[in-house]
Design an enzyme around this catalytic site. Structure first.
Site, PDB file in Angstrom:
ATOM      1  N   CYS A 125       0.992  -1.256   0.034  1.00 39.10           N
ATOM      2  CA  CYS A 125       0.016   0.124   0.074  1.00 39.10           C
ATOM      3  C   CYS A 125       0.852   1.307   0.043  1.00 39.10           C
ATOM      4  O   CYS A 125       0.930   1.960   1.152  1.00 39.10           O
ATOM      5  CB  CYS A 125      -0.844   0.009   1.267  1.00 39.10           C
ATOM      6  SG  CYS A 125      -2.106  -1.397   1.311  1.00 39.10           S
ATOM      7  N   ALA A 131      -1.072  10.580  -4.555  1.00 39.30           N
ATOM      8  CA  ALA A 131       0.258   9.941  -4.522  1.00 39.30           C
ATOM      9  C   ALA A 131       0.523   8.847  -5.323  1.00 39.30           C
ATOM     10  O   ALA A 131       0.565   7.842  -5.162  1.00 39.30           O
ATOM     11  CB  ALA A 131       0.535   9.679  -3.134  1.00 39.30           C
ATOM     12  N   SER A 179      10.371  13.134   2.278  1.00 39.38           N
ATOM     13  CA  SER A 179      10.085  11.741   2.215  1.00 39.38           C
ATOM     14  C   SER A 179      10.782  11.111   3.237  1.00 39.38           C
ATOM     15  O   SER A 179      10.821  10.021   3.641  1.00 39.38           O
ATOM     16  CB  SER A 179      11.060  11.449   0.677  1.00 39.38           C
ATOM     17  OG  SER A 179      12.412  11.914   1.034  1.00 39.38           O
ATOM     18  N   GLN A 280       5.815 -13.633 -46.387  1.00 37.29           N
ATOM     19  CA  GLN A 280       7.126 -12.955 -45.894  1.00 37.29           C
ATOM     20  C   GLN A 280       6.466 -11.996 -44.819  1.00 37.29           C
ATOM     21  O   GLN A 280       7.221 -11.485 -43.809  1.00 37.29           O
ATOM     22  CB  GLN A 280       8.001 -12.661 -46.932  1.00 37.29           C
ATOM     23  CG  GLN A 280       9.248 -12.220 -46.312  1.00 37.29           C
ATOM     24  CD  GLN A 280      10.196 -11.885 -47.496  1.00 37.29           C
ATOM     25  OE1 GLN A 280      10.065 -10.951 -48.416  1.00 37.29           O
ATOM     26  NE2 GLN A 280      11.542 -12.535 -47.582  1.00 37.29           N
ATOM     27  N   THR A 315      18.988  -0.336  -9.311  1.00 35.72           N
ATOM     28  CA  THR A 315      17.737   0.792  -9.655  1.00 35.72           C
ATOM     29  C   THR A 315      17.679   0.791 -10.979  1.00 35.72           C
ATOM     30  O   THR A 315      16.939   1.187 -11.650  1.00 35.72           O
ATOM     31  CB  THR A 315      18.389   2.050  -8.854  1.00 35.72           C
ATOM     32  OG1 THR A 315      18.522   1.604  -7.451  1.00 35.72           O
ATOM     33  CG2 THR A 315      17.101   2.994  -9.048  1.00 35.72           C
ATOM     34  N   GLN A 338      -3.060  -8.726 -34.389  1.00 35.51           N
ATOM     35  CA  GLN A 338      -2.959  -8.276 -35.822  1.00 35.51           C
ATOM     36  C   GLN A 338      -3.098  -9.765 -36.758  1.00 35.51           C
ATOM     37  O   GLN A 338      -3.641 -10.012 -37.798  1.00 35.51           O
ATOM     38  CB  GLN A 338      -1.989  -7.609 -36.099  1.00 35.51           C
ATOM     39  CG  GLN A 338      -1.967  -6.914 -37.689  1.00 35.51           C
ATOM     40  CD  GLN A 338      -3.269  -5.992 -37.891  1.00 35.51           C
ATOM     41  OE1 GLN A 338      -3.695  -5.452 -36.996  1.00 35.51           O
ATOM     42  NE2 GLN A 338      -3.475  -5.917 -39.294  1.00 35.51           N
ATOM     43  N   GLU A 365       3.823  -0.325 -10.753  1.00 34.72           N
ATOM     44  CA  GLU A 365       5.126  -0.187 -10.149  1.00 34.72           C
ATOM     45  C   GLU A 365       6.037   0.656 -10.795  1.00 34.72           C
ATOM     46  O   GLU A 365       7.138   0.846 -11.074  1.00 34.72           O
ATOM     47  CB  GLU A 365       5.943  -1.716 -10.310  1.00 34.72           C
ATOM     48  CG  GLU A 365       4.923  -2.754  -9.462  1.00 34.72           C
ATOM     49  CD  GLU A 365       5.697  -3.826  -8.730  1.00 34.72           C
ATOM     50  OE1 GLU A 365       6.972  -3.403  -8.468  1.00 34.72           O
ATOM     51  OE2 GLU A 365       5.382  -4.867  -8.256  1.00 34.72           O
ATOM     52  N   GLY A 366       5.309   1.997 -10.962  1.00 39.35           N
ATOM     53  CA  GLY A 366       5.883   3.220 -11.809  1.00 39.35           C
ATOM     54  C   GLY A 366       5.604   3.044 -13.185  1.00 39.35           C
ATOM     55  O   GLY A 366       6.162   2.290 -14.120  1.00 39.35           O
ATOM     56  N   THR A 367       5.131   4.161 -13.731  1.00 40.74           N
ATOM     57  CA  THR A 367       4.583   4.203 -15.203  1.00 40.74           C
ATOM     58  C   THR A 367       6.233   4.160 -15.998  1.00 40.74           C
ATOM     59  O   THR A 367       7.108   4.462 -15.187  1.00 40.74           O
ATOM     60  CB  THR A 367       4.102   5.642 -15.516  1.00 40.74           C
ATOM     61  OG1 THR A 367       5.021   6.738 -15.337  1.00 40.74           O
ATOM     62  CG2 THR A 367       2.781   5.763 -14.913  1.00 40.74           C
TER      63      THR A 367
HETATM   64  N1  CAA Z   1      16.497   3.201  -3.318  1.00 42.25           N
HETATM   65  C1  CAA Z   1      16.869   3.664  -1.996  1.00 42.25           C
HETATM   66  N2  CAA Z   1      16.534   5.247  -1.741  1.00 42.25           N
HETATM   67  C2  CAA Z   1      15.899   5.777  -2.866  1.00 42.25           C
HETATM   68  C3  CAA Z   1      15.741   5.092  -3.961  1.00 42.25           C
HETATM   69  C4  CAA Z   1      16.086   3.800  -4.314  1.00 42.25           C
HETATM   70  N3  CAA Z   1      15.771   3.295  -5.417  1.00 42.25           N
HETATM   71  N4  CAA Z   1      15.059   6.147  -4.794  1.00 42.25           N
HETATM   72  C5  CAA Z   1      14.948   7.095  -3.918  1.00 42.25           C
HETATM   73  N5  CAA Z   1      15.594   6.833  -2.917  1.00 42.25           N
HETATM   74  C6  CAA Z   1      15.600   8.107  -1.684  1.00 42.25           C
HETATM   75  C7  CAA Z   1      16.377   8.949  -2.351  1.00 42.25           C
HETATM   76  O1  CAA Z   1      17.907   8.814  -2.186  1.00 42.25           O
HETATM   77  C8  CAA Z   1      16.105  10.610  -1.468  1.00 42.25           C
HETATM   78  O2  CAA Z   1      16.776  10.308  -0.142  1.00 42.25           O
HETATM   79  P1  CAA Z   1      17.724  11.594   0.212  1.00 42.25           P
HETATM   80  O3  CAA Z   1      16.848  12.897   0.086  1.00 42.25           O
HETATM   81  O4  CAA Z   1      18.652  11.258   1.426  1.00 42.25           O
HETATM   82  O5  CAA Z   1      18.603  11.815  -0.860  1.00 42.25           O
HETATM   83  C9  CAA Z   1      14.639  10.095  -1.129  1.00 42.25           C
HETATM   84  O6  CAA Z   1      14.319   8.577  -1.266  1.00 42.25           O
HETATM   85  C10 CAA Z   1      13.707  10.734  -2.058  1.00 42.25           C
HETATM   86  O7  CAA Z   1      14.087  10.487  -3.486  1.00 42.25           O
HETATM   87  P2  CAA Z   1      13.950  11.282  -4.588  1.00 42.25           P
HETATM   88  O8  CAA Z   1      14.143  12.795  -4.340  1.00 42.25           O
HETATM   89  O9  CAA Z   1      14.469  10.662  -5.873  1.00 42.25           O
HETATM   90  O10 CAA Z   1      12.231  11.451  -4.663  1.00 42.25           O
HETATM   91  P3  CAA Z   1      11.251  12.164  -5.695  1.00 42.25           P
HETATM   92  O11 CAA Z   1      10.181  12.539  -4.881  1.00 42.25           O
HETATM   93  O12 CAA Z   1      11.895  12.785  -6.908  1.00 42.25           O
HETATM   94  O13 CAA Z   1      10.739  10.467  -6.383  1.00 42.25           O
HETATM   95  C11 CAA Z   1      10.367   8.931  -8.059  1.00 42.25           C
HETATM   96  C12 CAA Z   1      11.360   9.687  -7.230  1.00 42.25           C
HETATM   97  C13 CAA Z   1      11.485   7.981  -8.888  1.00 42.25           C
HETATM   98  C14 CAA Z   1       9.444   9.819  -9.016  1.00 42.25           C
HETATM   99  C15 CAA Z   1       9.469   8.021  -7.099  1.00 42.25           C
HETATM  100  O14 CAA Z   1       8.486   8.896  -6.387  1.00 42.25           O
HETATM  101  C16 CAA Z   1       8.729   6.789  -7.766  1.00 42.25           C
HETATM  102  O15 CAA Z   1       9.381   5.926  -7.780  1.00 42.25           O
HETATM  103  N6  CAA Z   1       7.627   6.940  -8.190  1.00 42.25           N
HETATM  104  C17 CAA Z   1       6.583   5.916  -8.749  1.00 42.25           C
HETATM  105  C18 CAA Z   1       5.887   5.106  -7.591  1.00 42.25           C
HETATM  106  C19 CAA Z   1       5.594   3.871  -8.041  1.00 42.25           C
HETATM  107  O16 CAA Z   1       6.355   3.247  -8.571  1.00 42.25           O
HETATM  108  N7  CAA Z   1       4.572   3.413  -7.636  1.00 42.25           N
HETATM  109  C20 CAA Z   1       3.812   2.133  -7.651  1.00 42.25           C
HETATM  110  C21 CAA Z   1       3.244   1.854  -6.610  1.00 42.25           C
HETATM  111  S1  CAA Z   1       3.201   0.061  -6.585  1.00 42.25           S
HETATM  112  C22 CAA Z   1       2.198  -0.618  -7.564  1.00 42.25           C
HETATM  113  O17 CAA Z   1       1.682  -0.266  -8.536  1.00 42.25           O
HETATM  114  C23 CAA Z   1       2.111  -1.989  -7.192  1.00 42.25           C
HETATM  115  C24 CAA Z   1       0.819  -2.951  -7.516  1.00 42.25           C
HETATM  116  O18 CAA Z   1      -0.358  -2.917  -6.823  1.00 42.25           O
HETATM  117  C25 CAA Z   1       1.114  -3.955  -8.458  1.00 42.25           C
END
Ligand code: CAA
Length: 386
Positions: A125, A131, A179, A280, A315, A338, A365-367
């Site tokens: 969740c 968000a 965060s 072909q 990552t 098709q 899991e993120g666009t």
């Molecule tokens: N590993 C560890 N730490 C991380 C990290 C990673 N991969 N990515 C970011 N962080 C940390 C950063 O280091 C940062 O810490 P510091 O301030 O100490 O540097 C902190 O987290 C904030 O990071 P960002 O400044 O990069 O954060 P942001 O607000 O710019 O967001 C983003 C980055 C990549 C856009 C992120 O918000 C993201 O991944 N968004 C997409 C969300 C997502 O994937 N949602 C899917 C939901 S789950 C789903 O779909 C499941 C389902 O039901 C099947």
């Protein structure tokens, strides 16, 4: 595990075993599960019987102890038969990985053990109405009350909500720390104040319920926090680094299922006096589909090796595999429709279902736009991989 360019005998054996189960016990229900938007209970039972419902859980917690590549192969092979069913092992990993990565020994033993024993599935969740891509914009709150925490808020797009017994919930514990003011908790379905919205009416993966989850003054004991207060966002992101690899696997499996079906069809279907496979234009389409799937599979397996090792470049690889494989799945499934022509456009054939199922892999899991942000940031930060 080293980087691999060929599967070990053990991984091949896992593929054969899962494919046999998927063909016999999951594929026969895939069309009905989609048509009725019903939970694939037959798949859940078959996966549990084979200890494949949450294969990633380490042996020390009673799990099968599958490595990241083996888990990828399980998800891929189940998705080849039924994408909805593949969300059982995929989301059990997504939901429980925060506990595995960030929880203390007691929490791990308790909840990974329950998951491994089949006492309930695990959902994740993170997303909320405000968000989605901006995952750090968490509104759900967790406030201390003595030793307990009180949770309030709404989570949206939660896969297997209502079916799962256990939920990793991200919540804001400090409104002033961005965060760093987010923490992760385990909440149980039976905790008072937990309830669910109506199932979403979706384009695809219709057998996997997607619902809102509501937390209304949910009191949980203090030992349900995952790791340290304020570490939740980092744990959530680290989790996604690993599990984007399993979504890539799901995409590869959907695409392979569509290609396999199309290959059978073009050999049977005759037009202008010969099988359409002999034209072909059709051959070129098949070749591109096979080539793209194999490239996606190799990138996914390379990402799985990073996931297993926990390398710095995971990552990048997780995002790359998920974006690439899901784009391939979308293209290949559209092409499969098709190739089947008018038949492909009907529900009498499985490829339109696969096309609809493929779409979500570009979104959840993120666009794929977010994946590209993630990849670019890694490149610009100099996280290199050779
Ligand atoms: N590993 C560890 N730490 C991380 C990290 C990673 N991969 N990515 C970011 N962080 C940390 C950063 O280091 C940062 O810490 P510091 O301030 O100490 O540097 C902190 O987290 C904030 O990071 P960002 O400044 O990069 O954060 P942001 O607000 O710019 O967001 C983003 C980055 C990549 C856009 C992120 O918000 C993201 O991944 N968004 C997409 C969300 C997502 O994937 N949602 C899917 C939901 S789950 C789903 O779909 C499941 C389902 O039901 C099947």
């Amino acid at each position: 595990m080293t980087d691999l360019y060929a599967l070990s005998d053990e991984h091949r054996a896992i593929r054969e075993a899962v494919r046999a189960i998927a063909d016999a016990k999951i594929a026969p229900y895939a069309a009905e599960v989609d048509e009725l938007s019903r939970y694939p209970q037959e798949a859940a039972d078959a996966l549990f019987a084979a200890d494949l419902h949450a294969p990633h859980v380490p042996e020390e917690y009673g799990g099968a102890g599958a490595d990241a590549l083996a888990t990828v192969i399980v998800v891929e092979e189940v998705a080849r038969a039924c994408a909805s069913s593949s969300l059982i092992p995929a989301v059990n990993k997504l939901g429980s990985l925060p506990v595995q990565l960030g929880g203390d020994e007691q929490l791990k033993a308790r909840y990974l053990g329950k998951l491994a024993r089949g006492e309930g599935g695990f959902s994740y969740c993170l997303s909320e109405p405000d968000a989605g891509s901006d995952a750090a914009n968490q509104k759900t709150s967790a406030v201390r009350d003595g030793d307990d925490w009180i949770l309030n808020g709404v989570k949206r797009w939660i896969t297997n909500a209502g079916v799962s017994e256990y939920y990793t919930v991200l919540a804001r514990t400090d409104p002033n720390k961005g965060s760093k003011g987010i923490s992760a908790f385990v909440v149980e379905k039976s905790d008072e104040g937990v309830s669910f919205g109506a199932p979403e009416k979706k384009l695809g993966i219709k057998g996997s319920p997607t619902r809102e989850v509501y937390f209304d003054d949910v009191r949980i004991p203090g030992d349900r926090i995952i790791g340290e207060e304020g570490n939740g966002f980092a744990i959530a992101m680290q989790t996604l680094d690993h599990t984007r690899v399993t979504i890539a696997a799901q995409a590869v499996g959907i695409a392979q299922g569509a290609l396999d079906y199309a290959l059978g069809y073009v050999k049977e279907r005759k037009q202008f006096g010969k099988a359409i496979a002999q034209f072909q234009g059709v051959e070129f389409m098949l070749a591109d589909m096979g080539m793209q799937i194999e490239a996606a599979r190799q990138l996914t397996y390379a990402a799985a090796s990073r996931s297993e090792r926990g390398s710095d470049d995971l990552t990048f690889f997780g995002a790359a595999a998920k974006a690439f494989a899901s784009d391939v799945a979308m293209k290949v499934t559209v092409d499969a429709v098709q190739l089947l022509g008018g038949y492909g456009f009907t529900r009498d054939f499985p490829v339109e279902r696969m096309m609809r199922d493929a779409k979500i892999t570009q979104i959840y899991e993120g666009t794929n736009q977010v994946q590209r942000i993630v990849m670019a940031r890694q490149l610009l930060a100099g996280v290199q991989s050779i």
